[in-house]
Design a protein around this motif. Structure first.
Motif, PDB file in Angstrom:
ATOM      1  N   ARG A 161       0.845  -1.200   0.000  1.00 50.64           N
ATOM      2  CA  ARG A 161       0.000   0.000   0.000  1.00 50.64           C
ATOM      3  C   ARG A 161       0.878   1.245   0.000  1.00 50.64           C
ATOM      4  N   GLN A 162       0.456   2.243  -0.761  1.00 45.77           N
ATOM      5  CA  GLN A 162       1.146   3.534  -0.732  1.00 45.77           C
ATOM      6  C   GLN A 162       0.398   4.495   0.186  1.00 45.77           C
ATOM      7  N   VAL A 163       1.164   5.142   1.060  1.00 46.29           N
ATOM      8  CA  VAL A 163       0.566   6.145   1.954  1.00 46.29           C
ATOM      9  C   VAL A 163       1.362   7.460   1.817  1.00 46.29           C
ATOM     10  N   GLN A 164       0.672   8.585   1.992  1.00 47.22           N
ATOM     11  CA  GLN A 164       1.329   9.894   1.929  1.00 47.22           C
ATOM     12  C   GLN A 164       1.712  10.334   3.338  1.00 47.22           C
ATOM     13  N   VAL A 165       2.918  10.825   3.470  1.00 45.77           N
ATOM     14  CA  VAL A 165       3.465  11.200   4.772  1.00 45.77           C
ATOM     15  C   VAL A 165       2.958  12.583   5.154  1.00 45.77           C
ATOM     16  N   THR A 166       2.214  12.649   6.250  1.00 48.71           N
ATOM     17  CA  THR A 166       1.730  13.949   6.741  1.00 48.71           C
ATOM     18  C   THR A 166       2.005  14.133   8.225  1.00 48.71           C
ATOM     19  N   GLU A 167       2.427  13.052   8.886  1.00 44.47           N
ATOM     20  CA  GLU A 167       2.701  13.105  10.323  1.00 44.47           C
ATOM     21  C   GLU A 167       3.375  11.796  10.719  1.00 44.47           C
ATOM     22  N   ASN A 168       3.853  11.751  11.924  1.00 45.11           N
ATOM     23  CA  ASN A 168       4.320  10.478  12.459  1.00 45.11           C
ATOM     24  C   ASN A 168       3.083   9.588  12.643  1.00 45.11           C
ATOM     25  N   LYS A 169       3.146   8.400  12.081  1.00 47.00           N
ATOM     26  CA  LYS A 169       1.943   7.574  12.113  1.00 47.00           C
ATOM     27  C   LYS A 169       2.315   6.098  12.115  1.00 47.00           C
ATOM     28  N   THR A 170       1.511   5.342  12.812  1.00 47.16           N
ATOM     29  CA  THR A 170       1.695   3.886  12.860  1.00 47.16           C
ATOM     30  C   THR A 170       0.503   3.195  12.209  1.00 47.16           C
ATOM     31  N   TYR A 171       0.815   2.270  11.323  1.00 50.12           N
ATOM     32  CA  TYR A 171      -0.224   1.448  10.686  1.00 50.12           C
ATOM     33  C   TYR A 171      -0.097   0.013  11.213  1.00 50.12           C
ATOM     34  N   THR A 172      -1.227  -0.534  11.634  1.00 51.73           N
ATOM     35  CA  THR A 172      -1.238  -1.903  12.170  1.00 51.73           C
ATOM     36  C   THR A 172      -1.877  -2.847  11.153  1.00 51.73           C
ATOM     37  N   ALA A 173      -1.144  -3.912  10.832  1.00 46.86           N
ATOM     38  CA  ALA A 173      -1.650  -4.931   9.906  1.00 46.86           C
ATOM     39  C   ALA A 173      -2.356  -6.034  10.697  1.00 46.86           C
ATOM     40  N   TYR A 174      -3.525  -6.405  10.214  1.00 44.74           N
ATOM     41  CA  TYR A 174      -4.288  -7.479  10.838  1.00 44.74           C
ATOM     42  C   TYR A 174      -4.238  -8.721   9.946  1.00 44.74           C
ATOM     43  N   PHE A 175      -4.013  -9.861  10.605  1.00 42.17           N
ATOM     44  CA  PHE A 175      -3.956 -11.137   9.901  1.00 42.17           C
ATOM     45  C   PHE A 175      -5.026 -12.070  10.456  1.00 42.17           C
ATOM     46  N   ASP A 176      -5.559 -12.905   9.585  1.00 43.08           N
ATOM     47  CA  ASP A 176      -6.518 -13.934  10.004  1.00 43.08           C
ATOM     48  C   ASP A 176      -5.945 -15.304   9.692  1.00 43.08           C
TER      49      ASP A 176
END
Length: 247
Positions: free
Chosen positions: A58-73
């Motif tokens: 996934r591409q995300v645009q940097v606008t702040e310090n941010k954490t993305y959490t991936a969920y797995f099943d």
């Protein structure tokens, strides 16, 4: 005045570390685009990010310090159950999730018994952890049953056909009368002799015999007299005849 673009850190993490990994921390300038990704471990698959975006990578645009959490099943795996439906069946779930504790039970039909699974395992029910698409084949075999044949009275006749054999086999049984007797019927009122029967359980057949009927011929000169008494009787009857003279 001179200005500079801020740098921000994009972090990634997993909902459960044993389920997968992510691309880690990336530091980039404001409004840059960065690629983040999640990689599932064996037995799991990527589901979504914590903002319910389903793209991976996934591409995300940097606008702040941010954490993305991936969920797995957990992955779903399928269980193929092979058996001869005439002999029995296999009871249990046909699918499950990774590491589910699965129980399969081989259920024989009447007249059969479970022997083993195709891989040689004889546990029934059988427990196993589901880790992949799996096939289980149950092997059944027909039961052995004992067929016995007897006479209701051994003085009157004998029988043959005692055997131990497998379910649904056909067996010939017969009854032989001794002198003075004849075969009458079997205890289930079948009159065939010899007779074919199909084996479905342990069973005893009893043959019944009756006495023969014999005829008595009485000869005499009717001008002189006659013979009084029965004209027939059964084997071993005590018969009385009387010669009666005319006047």
């Amino acid at each position: 005045a001179e200005f500079a673009i801020n740098n921000y850190t994009i972090s990634t993490q997993c909902n459960y570390t044993e389920r997968g990994t992510t691309s880690g921390d990336i530091t980039a300038a404001y409004l840059d685009y960065v690629t983040i990704s999640a990689t599932a471990n064996y037995g799991y698959h990527f589901s979504h990010w914590d903002d319910y975006n389903y793209d991976n990578p996934r591409q995300v645009q940097v606008t702040e310090n941010k954490t993305y959490t991936a969920y797995f099943d957990k992955n779903t795996y399928y269980i193929t159950k092979n058996y001869d439906s005439k002999q029995g069946y296999v009871d249990g779930y046909s699918s499950g999730e990774y590491l589910d504790n699965i129980i399969l039970t081989a259920e024989p039909n009447y007249g059969y018994h479970f022997v083993r699974w195709a891989d040689g395992n004889t546990d029934n029910p059988r427990h196993f952890l589901l880790t992949q698409d799996t096939t289980f084949s149950a092997e059944f075999a027909p039961n052995n049953y004992t067929l016995s044949v007897q006479s209701d009275n051994s003085e009157r006749g004998t029988t043959s056909g005692d055997v131990t054999t497998t379910y649904l086999d056909y067996v010939t049984i017969s009854a032989t009368a001794n002198y003075g007797y004849h075969f009458s019927h079997w205890d289930d009122y079948n009159y065939d002799n010899p007779r074919q029967v199909q084996v479905t359980e342990d069973k005893t057949y009893t043959a019944y015999f009756d006495k023969n009927t014999y005829y008595i011929t009485k000869n005499y000169d009717s001008n002189q007299g006659y013979v009084n008494g029965y004209s027939s009787g059964e084997y071993l009857d005590n018969i009385t005849l009387t010669a009666e003279a005319n006047y």
